[in-house]
Design an enzyme around this catalytic site. Structure first.
Site, mmCIF file in Angstrom:
data_model
loop_
_atom_site.group_PDB
_atom_site.id
_atom_site.type_symbol
_atom_site.label_atom_id
_atom_site.label_comp_id
_atom_site.label_asym_id
_atom_site.label_seq_id
_atom_site.Cartn_x
_atom_site.Cartn_y
_atom_site.Cartn_z
ATOM 1 C CB THR A 168 39.952 -5.202 26.445
ATOM 2 O OG1 THR A 168 38.904 -6.072 26.024
ATOM 3 C CG2 THR A 168 40.602 -5.734 27.691
ATOM 4 C CG ASP A 171 41.431 -12.208 25.759
ATOM 5 O OD1 ASP A 171 40.381 -11.613 25.458
ATOM 6 O OD2 ASP A 171 42.551 -11.687 25.683
ATOM 7 C CB THR A 206 43.235 -5.387 24.160
ATOM 8 O OG1 THR A 206 42.019 -4.955 23.539
ATOM 9 C CG2 THR A 206 44.403 -4.713 23.456
#
Lengths: 405, 405
Positions: A271, A302, A322
């Protein structure tokens, strides 16, 4: 100096005209800048001096008393010294620096923290090195499904998208959701239709294909086939080789069985995210991801969840996360860091460390965060071997790091 | 009495075996109950006496020192005394009471708070009176797209689904995501495939059709056509009569234009939810909704967002929210109530009031919450004219209410 909000929001006028504004509004501050006037919210922790002229020069200094800061990440995981070739490591460092400089240039030129966050993330999305935009990992069905979110610390406006397959830069779509719709979150085909309406760049799903990520999917599937499945119920369902389906086969049914295979670390990470503080004293945060390699069932992590992967409030801090998303959702990680600062009076570093190095570690939740506050402090704790990360601090120092030490 | 966790989780074994367990595990506690043994987490605020035998009787009393409590809501909004016929009001009260009694019976019989939450919500989902399951509102495209989430306060496990169109009871799917997958959140067709794998009841999309909700969509569209659009960019895009499309037309493209129409209050509300405390001292929360009438672009509200619409932790409280979801996401409402209890040392009522009656009101965010803590305290603040709600408290008193006073 004004003390009451006099904002003219196009998107959320009725709602947010009633709302608190935590610090200066980026738009209004920018518009009023020439008159030497800025807005500050009642209760804002930090009042900066007013009235800075736009300065289009690129020197690496903050402006007067108002610090400008940017920090970014490109994912956390099992990144050990020596696990990459020097050339690959150099490529990561160069791209992180490019993203930092792009975001910082926006801040130097009088742009907002939102603009800086988007500028930095777009560069990471466009690079195949990171699991976001071009370079996103593949789902179990052989598709690339992208998630992103953004939040404006001055107004608590936020935007998020999940499961989009044709939008070149999901962070731009998240921003459009925030600014051009009455909603915070959109998903799937509906979000793509909105992107098209907004004139965002649409690409064929094949744009997101990269050989390295495709091979990672094949390895994940092979490993899954070899490893014992932790849960033995519901076996026997026919396992289809969904990975062999053509790219862009939308909504292919995920295959059955083998639910609880422990994913190797690398499958969960990559991420990207950015947090920024602009000269108007406003914080912003953004996050973008391709999610988890071999993910199934329309899994959402998330990154597009406001509170979990992304949060920004001028009352406390801006955070982008992340890691293993499920743990970050259960622990509302990004917001919890803000809450511990605000309610417990902790420093940014203390709050971020408590959540990432204590609470997540106790639960086995791997990952990290980048976080900044209105004073320009930076915290970047991670509990993995490494995290691609960097920042330009309030003194203009640029730092890019990968490993723990 | 055991002090360390010895759980055998089927779904999340590797991850949560490492994790904190906040209070007794429902499963382990139930299994060990006959031995008069219960587990309590280190740091749990409240230690209850151990050893209760299962009691299948239905008397409305709690067991020894351990209170059992359930609270539910059926949505908040402009519900004024006299705005409903006496017959309609009676129908709402009867259904709320039925749901409360169903959930409470589970608790009395030694079931877990998760079981009780699901039992209560299924009754509300199956009733056309509420905007969840049967009775869900229609999207702009003329479909019913359902969201739900659930959370286990003992383990912080959570499950959520967004945008499902064929699952009869989305709360059951949210629970399956929590217990039978490594994920927290699934969306769309992928979530439906998972539901089918899990053997959940699948229905034709037409199951969710109700005349009243269909008419509400037509009124919303007519009103939208009449009202001035707040934002005047991007007009001129051809407006298609998406509402006239057949039911169940999956992923029909949303129509363009008219983004920022201020939705009348009634269009935002009707979500259902439940929170429960079981005899093992464990909290749980769940929420289910059809979202907002006339919603577009795959909009996701707060109901499936862990932290916003639903949160439960034995460290603090269990919360289910209902209202204008965008505000609840931006303010991470459910988790923020928990955080204010835990970090500021507020009572449940104080924490819930601060968030719902102060913070949301300042921003114009309409709605309410139901919340309970481990002592069995109940708070149900709402800032609208009314909220369908009820509870059975620790003394066994059943209360059902609709209006503010």
């Amino acid at each position: 100096m004004h003390s009451g909000p006099t904002l003219v929001h196009h998107g959320l006028a009725a709602a947010l005209a009633l709302g608190l504004v935590f610090g200066a509004s980026p738009r209004v501050a920018a518009a009023q800048n020439a008159q030497g006037s800025q807005q500050h919210a009642a209760g804002a922790e930090h009042q900066h001096g007013a009235g800075h002229q736009h300065d289009p020069s690129h020197h690496a200094q903050h402006h007067g008393d108002n610090p400008i800061v940017i920090a970014i990440h490109g994912g956390a995981g099992t990144i050990r010294r020596g696990s990459m070739t020097p050339e690959m490591e150099q490529a990561y460092r160069a791209k992180l620096e490019e993203a930092l400089r792009a975001g910082y240039a926006v801040l130097q030129q009088g742009g907002t923290s939102l603009d800086a966050v988007v500028a930095a993330i777009v560069i990471l999305e466009d690079s195949p090195l990171f699991n976001a935009g071009k370079g996103a990992v593949f789902t179990n069905a052989g598709t690339n499904e992208l998630d992103s979110s953004i939040m404006d610390g001055a107004t608590l406006r936020a935007g998020a998208v999940a499961g989009v397959k044709t939008v070149k830069n999901p962070i731009r779509l998240a921003r459009a959701v925030m600014e051009k719709s009455p909603h915070v979150m959109m998903a799937g085909a509906g979000a793509e239709a909105f992107a098209a309406e907004q004139g965002l760049e649409i690409v064929d799903p094949s744009y997101f294909f990269t050989e390295a990520r495709w091979e990672a999917l094949q390895r994940a599937k092979a490993q899954e086939a070899e490893r014992p499945v932790l849960r033995d119920e519901e076996e026997g369902a026919a396992e289809t080789d969904a990975g062999a389906r053509s790219l862009g086969a939308a909504d292919a049914a995920p295959d059955a069985g083998a639910h609880d295979v422990a994913f190797p670390d690398d499958y969960k990470f990559g991420t990207v995210g950015a947090v920024a503080l602009d000269r108007y004293g406003n914080l912003a945060a953004g996050t973008s991801t391709g999610g988890m390699t071999n993910k199934r069932w329309g899994r959402i992590g998330d990154s597009p969840i406001i509170g979990a992967g992304t949060y920004a409030s001028n009352e406390s801090c801006a955070v982008s996360a992340t890691g293993h998303g499920e743990f970050f959702i259960r622990n509302v990680v990004a917001y919890d860091i803000c809450a511990r600062m605000r309610y417990l009076g902790l420093s940014l570093q203390e709050a971020a460390d408590q959540v990432v190095m204590q609470r997540l570690v106790e639960q086995g939740g791997e990952g990290g965060v980048i976080a900044i506050d209105r004073q320009g402090n930076i915290a970047m704790p991670f509990n993995t071997e490494g995290m691609y990360r960097g920042y330009i601090d309030r003194d203009g120092n640029l730092v890019v790091e990968i490993y723990k030490d």
